[in-house]
Scaffold this motif. Structure first.
Motif, PDB file in Angstrom:
ATOM      1  N   ILE A   7      58.391  -0.750  38.227  1.00 50.40           N
ATOM      2  CA  ILE A   7      59.566   0.248  37.364  1.00 50.40           C
ATOM      3  C   ILE A   7      59.629   1.513  37.799  1.00 50.40           C
ATOM      4  N   ALA A   8      60.568   2.053  38.300  1.00 50.27           N
ATOM      5  CA  ALA A   8      60.830   3.539  38.765  1.00 50.27           C
ATOM      6  C   ALA A   8      60.979   4.376  37.277  1.00 50.27           C
ATOM      7  N   CYS A   9      59.868   5.019  36.977  1.00 46.37           N
ATOM      8  CA  CYS A   9      59.923   5.755  35.832  1.00 46.37           C
ATOM      9  C   CYS A   9      60.411   7.322  36.120  1.00 46.37           C
ATOM     10  N   VAL A  31      54.098   0.731  37.797  1.00 46.29           N
ATOM     11  CA  VAL A  31      55.036   2.032  37.245  1.00 46.29           C
ATOM     12  C   VAL A  31      55.069   2.585  38.436  1.00 46.29           C
ATOM     13  N   LYS A  32      56.310   3.395  38.739  1.00 42.75           N
ATOM     14  CA  LYS A  32      56.259   4.140  40.015  1.00 42.75           C
ATOM     15  C   LYS A  32      56.378   5.594  39.544  1.00 42.75           C
ATOM     16  N   ILE A  33      55.787   6.575  39.874  1.00 41.34           N
ATOM     17  CA  ILE A  33      55.790   8.109  39.333  1.00 41.34           C
ATOM     18  C   ILE A  33      56.324   8.695  40.505  1.00 41.34           C
ATOM     19  N   LEU A  60      54.982  10.208  46.328  1.00 46.93           N
ATOM     20  CA  LEU A  60      55.216  11.673  46.404  1.00 46.93           C
ATOM     21  C   LEU A  60      55.377  11.920  48.047  1.00 46.93           C
ATOM     22  N   LYS A  61      55.699  11.039  48.826  1.00 41.85           N
ATOM     23  CA  LYS A  61      56.143  11.149  50.299  1.00 41.85           C
ATOM     24  C   LYS A  61      55.719  12.237  51.064  1.00 41.85           C
ATOM     25  N   LEU A  62      54.232  12.312  51.167  1.00 40.45           N
ATOM     26  CA  LEU A  62      53.515  13.471  51.973  1.00 40.45           C
ATOM     27  C   LEU A  62      54.357  13.750  53.280  1.00 40.45           C
ATOM     28  N   VAL A 155      55.645  -0.431  54.544  1.00 41.42           N
ATOM     29  CA  VAL A 155      56.927   0.647  54.317  1.00 41.42           C
ATOM     30  C   VAL A 155      57.755   0.320  53.092  1.00 41.42           C
ATOM     31  N   VAL A 156      58.293   1.463  52.690  1.00 45.15           N
ATOM     32  CA  VAL A 156      59.438   1.419  51.823  1.00 45.15           C
ATOM     33  C   VAL A 156      60.665   1.373  52.533  1.00 45.15           C
ATOM     34  N   CYS A 157      61.450   0.211  52.483  1.00 44.80           N
ATOM     35  CA  CYS A 157      62.599   0.030  53.138  1.00 44.80           C
ATOM     36  C   CYS A 157      63.814  -0.475  52.425  1.00 44.80           C
ATOM     37  N   THR A 177      60.675  -2.556  48.038  1.00 47.19           N
ATOM     38  CA  THR A 177      62.120  -2.220  48.494  1.00 47.19           C
ATOM     39  C   THR A 177      63.030  -1.934  47.067  1.00 47.19           C
ATOM     40  N   PRO A 178      63.609  -0.603  47.284  1.00 47.83           N
ATOM     41  CA  PRO A 178      64.293  -0.351  45.960  1.00 47.83           C
ATOM     42  C   PRO A 178      65.903  -0.961  46.494  1.00 47.83           C
ATOM     43  N   GLY A 179      66.632  -0.231  45.541  1.00 51.17           N
ATOM     44  CA  GLY A 179      68.233  -0.946  45.626  1.00 51.17           C
ATOM     45  C   GLY A 179      68.421  -2.046  45.406  1.00 51.17           C
ATOM     46  N   ASP A 189      74.943   4.619  41.935  1.00 50.78           N
ATOM     47  CA  ASP A 189      75.051   5.433  43.195  1.00 50.78           C
ATOM     48  C   ASP A 189      74.437   4.692  44.415  1.00 50.78           C
ATOM     49  N   GLN A 190      73.727   3.506  44.183  1.00 50.33           N
ATOM     50  CA  GLN A 190      73.178   2.644  45.221  1.00 50.33           C
ATOM     51  C   GLN A 190      74.412   2.296  45.884  1.00 50.33           C
ATOM     52  N   LYS A 191      73.909   1.849  47.349  1.00 50.01           N
ATOM     53  CA  LYS A 191      75.111   1.301  48.083  1.00 50.01           C
ATOM     54  C   LYS A 191      74.990  -0.118  48.557  1.00 50.01           C
ATOM     55  N   ILE A 207      59.378  -5.177  44.421  1.00 50.54           N
ATOM     56  CA  ILE A 207      60.934  -4.281  44.319  1.00 50.54           C
ATOM     57  C   ILE A 207      60.806  -3.132  43.458  1.00 50.54           C
ATOM     58  N   VAL A 208      61.303  -2.188  43.729  1.00 53.59           N
ATOM     59  CA  VAL A 208      61.234  -0.889  42.963  1.00 53.59           C
ATOM     60  C   VAL A 208      62.847  -0.909  41.995  1.00 53.59           C
ATOM     61  N   VAL A 209      62.577  -0.949  40.631  1.00 55.02           N
ATOM     62  CA  VAL A 209      63.577  -1.044  39.949  1.00 55.02           C
ATOM     63  C   VAL A 209      63.830  -0.011  38.799  1.00 55.02           C
ATOM     64  N   GLY A 210      64.808   0.841  38.856  1.00 54.79           N
ATOM     65  CA  GLY A 210      64.773   2.028  38.021  1.00 54.79           C
ATOM     66  C   GLY A 210      65.774   1.908  36.964  1.00 54.79           C
ATOM     67  N   ARG A 211      67.014   2.480  36.985  1.00 51.45           N
ATOM     68  CA  ARG A 211      67.893   2.108  36.024  1.00 51.45           C
ATOM     69  C   ARG A 211      68.393   1.051  35.230  1.00 51.45           C
ATOM     70  N   PRO A 212      68.413  -0.300  36.148  1.00 49.67           N
ATOM     71  CA  PRO A 212      68.701  -1.558  35.431  1.00 49.67           C
ATOM     72  C   PRO A 212      67.576  -1.873  34.261  1.00 49.67           C
ATOM     73  N   ILE A 213      66.659  -1.169  34.636  1.00 48.12           N
ATOM     74  CA  ILE A 213      65.520  -1.454  33.416  1.00 48.12           C
ATOM     75  C   ILE A 213      65.484  -0.056  32.443  1.00 48.12           C
TER      76      ILE A 213
HETATM   77  O1  C5P Z   1      67.476   3.641  39.491  1.00 43.86           O
HETATM   78  P1  C5P Z   1      67.245   2.955  40.625  1.00 43.86           P
HETATM   79  O2  C5P Z   1      66.960   1.396  40.685  1.00 43.86           O
HETATM   80  O3  C5P Z   1      68.564   3.223  41.697  1.00 43.86           O
HETATM   81  O4  C5P Z   1      66.152   3.466  41.126  1.00 43.86           O
HETATM   82  C1  C5P Z   1      65.440   3.451  42.544  1.00 43.86           C
HETATM   83  C2  C5P Z   1      64.145   4.207  42.723  1.00 43.86           C
HETATM   84  O5  C5P Z   1      63.710   4.132  44.151  1.00 43.86           O
HETATM   85  C3  C5P Z   1      64.454   5.754  42.555  1.00 43.86           C
HETATM   86  O6  C5P Z   1      63.349   6.097  41.925  1.00 43.86           O
HETATM   87  C4  C5P Z   1      64.713   6.091  43.996  1.00 43.86           C
HETATM   88  O7  C5P Z   1      64.347   7.715  44.030  1.00 43.86           O
HETATM   89  C5  C5P Z   1      63.921   5.231  44.674  1.00 43.86           C
HETATM   90  N1  C5P Z   1      64.298   5.118  46.194  1.00 43.86           N
HETATM   91  C6  C5P Z   1      65.632   4.717  46.515  1.00 43.86           C
HETATM   92  N2  C5P Z   1      65.739   4.428  47.843  1.00 43.86           N
HETATM   93  C7  C5P Z   1      65.010   4.766  48.692  1.00 43.86           C
HETATM   94  C8  C5P Z   1      63.520   5.295  48.519  1.00 43.86           C
HETATM   95  C9  C5P Z   1      63.298   5.393  47.004  1.00 43.86           C
HETATM   96  O8  C5P Z   1      66.280   4.519  45.742  1.00 43.86           O
HETATM   97  N3  C5P Z   1      65.298   4.642  50.101  1.00 43.86           N
END
Ligand code: C5P
Length: 232
Positions: A7-9, A31-33, A60-62, A155-157, A177-179, A189-191, A207-213
């Protein structure tokens, strides 16, 4: 670690974040910080969330000179997070230094994954601003290969790139994978999005999930729906 939903917090402060996590009584989600919360609330929020029993992806993407990244990673490693990340464009020596810094005296370390090209960068801006004239898919795969060469874990992709990354770097190389969106949910705003079930089919590891959760009326139910589509 197996497949999981992270979960993207993306909250501005500790209070909102902890209030959100309080809703989860019978499960402790991964949790993703990100930068906003870390810079706003400081390392203490990482310790608090860890103490509550969650796994943490510290996003933190150094990106700096190898020595600086190495020393910063050593600090993050002490926070006992589970996944850290950096920009693959920092080059192989920077990624190798990061791994060195992250490795604790007992040989253990958090997983380390790389951002290839940000999804906010497209072919046009990559050519005009970065003077990179190769096709963006080729650049993403090249950066993924560099991350693997440096010894990173994945990788994040975009979910749409996950299958190709596994072909090029092997199936054990992690794809985070986010999105991700539910079939009946808002895209926002995700495409380029995929459902949790599609992400599972194409072989995403996390999977990284933010707003849907986080923006759902019932975040716990939304989280459990993600888990049932992606993991179970
Ligand atoms: O709310 P949503 O599900 O769009 O959140 C996606 C999360 O993944 C956010 O924290 C966003 O910054 C991150 N992220 C992304 N696309 C990337 C890298 C990170 O959406 N390419």
């Amino acid at each position: 670690m197996g497949k999981d939903v992270i979960i993207a917090c993306d909250f501005p402060n500790a209070e909102t974040t902890l209030e959100f996590l309080d809703k989860f009584t019978d499960v402790k989600p991964f949790v993703k910080i990100g930068m906003e919360l870390f810079y706003g609330a400081g390392p203490e929020i990482v310790r608090d969330i860890k103490f509550r029993g969650h796994k943490i992806f510290l996003d933190l993407k150094l990106h700096d000179i190898p020595n600086t990244v190495k020393k910063s990673m050593a600090v993050l490693s002490k926070l006992d997070v589970d996944i850290c990340n950096l920009h693959a464009s920092g080059t192989i020596p920077m990624m190798e230094a990061a791994l060195e810094g992250l490795t604790r005296p007992d040989g253990t370390r958090p997983l380390l994954i790389a951002v290839t090209q940000l999804t906010s960068t497209d072919q046009t801006t990559m050519e005009s601003d970065l003077l990179i004239n190769e096709p963006i898919d080729k650049v993403v795969m090249h950066y993924a290969k560099n991350a693997k060469k440096a010894g990173l874990d994945g990788v994040v992709c975009s979910p749409l790139e996950a299958e190709k990354v596994h072909e090029v770097c092997g199936k054990d190389f992690l794809t985070v994978t986010p999105g991700v969106r539910f079939a009946d949910g808002d895209i926002g705003d995700q495409k380029r999005v995929m459902t949790p079930k599609q992400a599972k089919l194409i072989g995403s590891d996390y999977i990284v999930v933010g707003r849907p959760i986080t923006a759902a009326e019932d975040p716990v139910a939304a989280y459990k729906r993600c888990v049932s589509e992606f993991v179970d």
